[in-house]
Design a protein around this motif. Sequence first.
Motif, PDB file in Angstrom:
ATOM      1  N   ASP A   1     -10.318   7.570  62.663  1.00  0.00           N
ATOM      2  CA  ASP A   1      -9.038   8.239  62.447  1.00  0.00           C
ATOM      3  C   ASP A   1      -8.915   8.589  60.968  1.00  0.00           C
TER       4      ASP A   1
ATOM      5  N   ASN B   1     -21.132   9.405  67.579  1.00  0.00           N
ATOM      6  CA  ASN B   1     -20.000   9.523  68.512  1.00  0.00           C
ATOM      7  C   ASN B   1     -18.976   8.387  68.419  1.00  0.00           C
ATOM      8  N   LYS B   2     -18.845   7.786  67.263  1.00  0.00           N
ATOM      9  CA  LYS B   2     -17.827   6.770  67.019  1.00  0.00           C
ATOM     10  C   LYS B   2     -16.569   7.479  66.512  1.00  0.00           C
ATOM     11  N   ARG B   3     -15.420   7.062  66.992  1.00  0.00           N
ATOM     12  CA  ARG B   3     -14.158   7.682  66.569  1.00  0.00           C
ATOM     13  C   ARG B   3     -13.669   7.055  65.264  1.00  0.00           C
TER      14      ARG B   3
ATOM     15  N   PRO C   1      -8.625  12.575  64.810  1.00  0.00           N
ATOM     16  CA  PRO C   1      -9.840  11.776  64.940  1.00  0.00           C
ATOM     17  C   PRO C   1     -11.068  12.614  64.593  1.00  0.00           C
TER      18      PRO C   1
ATOM     19  N   ALA D   1     -13.829  17.323  67.392  1.00  0.00           N
ATOM     20  CA  ALA D   1     -13.766  17.159  68.849  1.00  0.00           C
ATOM     21  C   ALA D   1     -12.977  18.308  69.476  1.00  0.00           C
TER      22      ALA D   1
ATOM     23  N   THR E   1      -8.633   4.221  60.256  1.00  0.00           N
ATOM     24  CA  THR E   1      -9.010   3.623  61.534  1.00  0.00           C
ATOM     25  C   THR E   1      -8.495   2.193  61.661  1.00  0.00           C
TER      26      THR E   1
ATOM     27  N   PHE F   1     -15.179  12.467  65.008  1.00  0.00           N
ATOM     28  CA  PHE F   1     -16.218  11.747  65.728  1.00  0.00           C
ATOM     29  C   PHE F   1     -17.500  11.817  64.918  1.00  0.00           C
TER      30      PHE F   1
END
Length: 139
Positions: free
Chosen positions: A101, A97-99, A91, A65, A127, A93
């Motif tokens: 961690d 487009n899901k985050r 993070p 990102a 996450t 992605f």
Amino acid sequence: ERKVAEEVAERVAQDLRALIDTANAPIFGIDQDGLVNEWNNKAADISGYTQNEVMGKNLVEQFIASEYKTAVKTVLDNALQGRETANFEFPLFTKDNKRIDVLLNATTRRDNLRNIVGVVGVGQDITERKVAEEDLQRV
């Protein structure tokens, strides 16, 4: 004797390849130009990007990102200078487009003459832990 040594080396390389591919942690590698040259099954699973989609592409420019590009590039550039980083959080992605961690260890990769040839990153999907920590802070 030399042929036996070559066969042993090849078998070890195959064993290491299998270990990396099946590890329960995302593992990636980049060369000195930042181009992906390693992408294991877990990295593909959590990111949604197949090995074919990422190999030879610039990791930072194409898969990180924008607000984290500088920090991730610094960690990888440091490893390319022999300064390794442990427990770097950022993070990632996914393709959809899901985050996610990730906790990353960036390790210098060297050839048999000890020349730096790239970086190996071993990550951990944190996450769920981050969500639990945020929930606790709200209480």
